[in-house]
Design an enzyme around this catalytic site. Structure first.
Site, mmCIF file in Angstrom:
data_model
loop_
_atom_site.group_PDB
_atom_site.id
_atom_site.type_symbol
_atom_site.label_atom_id
_atom_site.label_comp_id
_atom_site.label_asym_id
_atom_site.label_seq_id
_atom_site.Cartn_x
_atom_site.Cartn_y
_atom_site.Cartn_z
ATOM 1 N N TYR A 35 0.861 -1.193 0.000
ATOM 2 C CA TYR A 35 0.000 0.000 0.000
ATOM 3 C C TYR A 35 0.894 1.239 0.000
ATOM 4 O O TYR A 35 1.898 1.287 0.711
ATOM 5 C CB TYR A 35 -0.894 0.017 1.246
ATOM 6 N N GLU A 67 -3.367 7.448 -4.119
ATOM 7 C CA GLU A 67 -3.263 6.184 -3.390
ATOM 8 C C GLU A 67 -3.091 5.025 -4.361
ATOM 9 O O GLU A 67 -3.814 4.949 -5.359
ATOM 10 C CB GLU A 67 -4.529 5.984 -2.546
#
Lengths: 294, 382
Positions: free
Chosen positions: B101, B189
């Protein structure tokens, strides 16, 4: 006493030659604010109803002794205008303009902090600051504020600030200084900056703080109040019923990832001993009760 | 403004961040043609501005063109949490070894940018933050200083990614920060950021939100404005330049200033009503803006009463009253209206409104009384 500004504050208006800047600059002067200069590189040497225009804030400071600036420049020019003001030597910069990109705000906030630590920035996207009877910089209607104290006001919302001033005026309660810190994600002046100064100001006996959903500024203020503020604080938080993920008008007023809700903010404030009103009127009444007992 | 996954990926790739080869498709035939060009297996991915696509059946691997046809047919038109799928992203399938992530966003408390990196990707990062906060390596970046490759390398080391992913991750994160700043993003993101079985690090997903206030620097962002998820009422308000958020109730709300508008929504709820919307008409409250606001509210079939809450500051009460009167003359309003007018010269304003008052146009002196009246009217009890 007032905080940040007083009757000796001399203000240069960046954007005085634009329609908004001219309108509010002249209104502020009419109120009694020392509006000493305006800036516009293309109109240096001209004047707006007797207020001289300079190319830069530095020129205005040298000629007039200005120590504060008020920015009405459209959003794309705000970053450069803030730096012009800081480099020009003023100590207090008020940015009224809304719609400034968040990256610009974050950039000039940190640039000022690093290279101009003595400069206090207020805004962007704020109504400005008024110390009733002494100085009014920005777009607040001066006549809705009663001079003298004992209340200091700090708020994220313009119209709710006006509502607060007006309710206190209707009850015969005066205000030392009313600071609108604005509803953007990176405000130059925070609740804590104002709480710290109101706590130190002998004329301010009680503090009214209006917040809204989004971010964690109210929670941080609550922790500060718990640790450092001895004066009574009354608060109101707008946006109890706001849905998550939606911007409620202000760029900073958004509940994201379950954070920034009004309930969490009110709980934090109550835990810090703050009296929380459920609407602006109730907050005004709570403050009237406190002032009556002073 | 939120971007579709594929728009986010194309945005990333402009900054040199590796993504899988892919194409956007609006129809089944386009999806099939794209798959033929890309070569199967491919992944057929619904493009919607909401999470949970996978669970809703919006992401499918296709091993043949026939499967592409089937999946594209099923996914186009699918309703995912109220978002109907109108376009697909067809991309070459990846052999995933590990999922990480990575993101950049603004930390409002610190007033600096915040980078988050975790070896636990492909899952909800809020969940990781709650259950295993140490699994997220955080870095604060001063916008003036920027992010150097050396700091980025320390950050990647702190996140304990697999050794073979380190160099690729550093390269991507330096570029991601550049994209985030240069693109005026509120959020960039990558979840998951993947390491493939053959050792390549790339962005398998893209969640990008850009700042609508920065459109003046990015004229191409206009295309993102058009895809934002708005209901009919929000679209109408947006077209008129009004700050509007649709809610589910029966009391339409018009107020001046974001704070007062939020406060009005709150107070209607507090007295037992249900607000139909948040609507901020800004400081002025002139006839044009008021008429536009009334039109938007009037077109909401659920609205049973309208609460106009105006505080006059610089704008004087009589100007506000004249604005309301002129607007009412231009728009045929079906629901009864309650006005609360306070502030500068409120008395004068109220006098001007007095002769226009009736069963369907009422006035109350305070916010709370006006809210009560509006709620009673909405419920047909007054």
């Amino acid at each position: 006493m007032s905080i940040f500004v007083d009757e000796n504050t001399k203000v240069v208006y960046q954007g005085l030659t634009g329609s908004q800047g001219r309108y509010y600059g002249l209104l502020n002067r009419e109120y009694g604010t020392q509006v000493v200069a305006g800036t516009n590189p293309k109109k240096a040497g001209e004047d707006i109803e007797g207020i001289p225009i300079f190319a830069t804030v530095g020129d205005a400071v040298a000629a007039t002794g200005a120590n504060a600036s008020c920015i009405f420049i459209p959003a794309p020019g705000v970053k450069a205008a803030v730096m012009d003001a800081a480099e020009g030597g003023v100590e207090f910069i008020v940015v009224i303009t809304e719609g400034v990109p968040a990256h610009d705000e974050a950039w000039f906030y940190n640039r000022l902090k690093r290279d101009f630590p003595g400069v206090q920035l207020l805004g962007p996207n704020c109504p400005g600051i008024i110390s009733p009877g002494r100085c009014n910089i920005g777009i607040t209607a001066g006549h809705i504020a009663k001079p003298g104290g004992p209340v200091g006001i700090v708020s994220r919302s313009g119209t709710l600030t006006y509502q607060a001033l007006y309710e206190l005026q209707q009850k015969g309660i005066g205000v030392t200084t009313c600071v609108g810190i604005g509803g953007d994600p990176v405000p130059g002046t925070t609740f804590i900056d104002c709480l710290e100064r109101f706590e130190a100001d002998p004329e301010t006996k009680a503090i009214m703080m209006f917040g809204e959903i989004g971010g964690s500024a109210e929670e941080e203020a609550a922790a500060f109040i718990q640790a450092h503020v001895t004066k009574p604080v009354v608060s109101y938080i707008a946006g109890v019923t706001a849905p998550p993920g939606k911007k409620m008008g202000h760029a900073g007023a958004i509940i994201s990832g379950g954070k920034g809700t009004a309930d969490a903010k009110m709980d934090a404030l109550r835990a810090a001993g703050v009296k929380v009103g459920l609407n602006p009127t109730e907050a005004g009444e709570l403050m009237a009760g406190i002032v009556a007992g002073l | 403004m939120d971007l579709f996954e594929y728009q986010g990926k194309l945005f990333f790739s402009r900054y040199g961040i590796p993504i899988s080869a892919g194409e956007v498709a609006f129809t089944v035939d386009e999806a099939v043609a794209a798959a033929e060009r890309l070569g199967c297996p491919v992944v057929v991915k619904a493009q919607v501005l909401t999470g949970g696509r996978g669970k809703a059946g919006g992401v499918k691997v296709a091993n043949s063109v026939d499967e592409v046809r089937t999946h594209a047919g099923n996914i186009l038109g699918l309703d995912i949490k109220g978002h109907v799928v109108g376009r697909l992203w067809i991309e070459q399938a990846s052999d995933i070894a590990r999922e990480y992530y990575a993101s950049f966003t603004l930390d409002r408390s610190a007033k600096q940018h915040l980078g988050m990196l975790s070896a636990q990707g492909g899952v909800d990062i809020e969940e990781v933050a709650a259950t295993d906060p140490d699994a997220i390596a955080k870095i604060h970046v001063d916008p003036v200083e920027g992010l150097t490759e050396a700091r980025c390398r320390e950050w990647v080391a702190a996140a304990n990614l697999d050794p073979e992913a380190v160099q690729g991750a550093v390269d991507i994160l330096v570029k991601l920060y550049e994209a985030y700043v240069d693109g005026d993003a509120d959020l960039c993101e990558i979840n998951p950021l993947i390491l493939t079985t053959d050792g390549v690090v790339k962005a398998l997903d893209a969640k990008v939100t850009v700042d609508a206030n920065a459109v003046f620097r990015h004229p191409d962002y206009e295309e993102y404005d058009a895809i934002q998820h708005r209901d009919e009422r929000e679209t109408a308000a947006h077209d008129k330049g009004l700050q509007y958020v649709g809610l589910d109730g029966t009391v339409g709300i018009i107020a001046n200033g974001a704070g007062l508008a939020m406060s009005t929504v709150d107070i209607v709820s507090q007295v037992g009503g249900t607000p139909a919307n948040f609507l901020d008409i800004g400081g002025g409250a002139n006839a044009d803006v008021m008429a536009g606001a009334l039109e938007v509210i009037n077109n909401d079939p659920k609205v049973q009463s309208i609460f106009i809450n105006i505080f006059g500051g610089i704008t004087k009460g009589e100007e506000v009253a004249n604005g309301i009167i002129a607007a009412l003359g231009r728009v045929q309003i079906d629901a009864p209206i309650v006005i609360r007018l306070d502030g500068t010269n409120a008395e004068l304003g109220r006098e001007l409104l007095q002769p226009h008052l009736s069963e369907t146009l009422q006035m109350q002196p305070t916010m709370i009384e006006a809210a009560r009246t509006a709620v009673a009217l909405a419920e047909g009890t007054k």
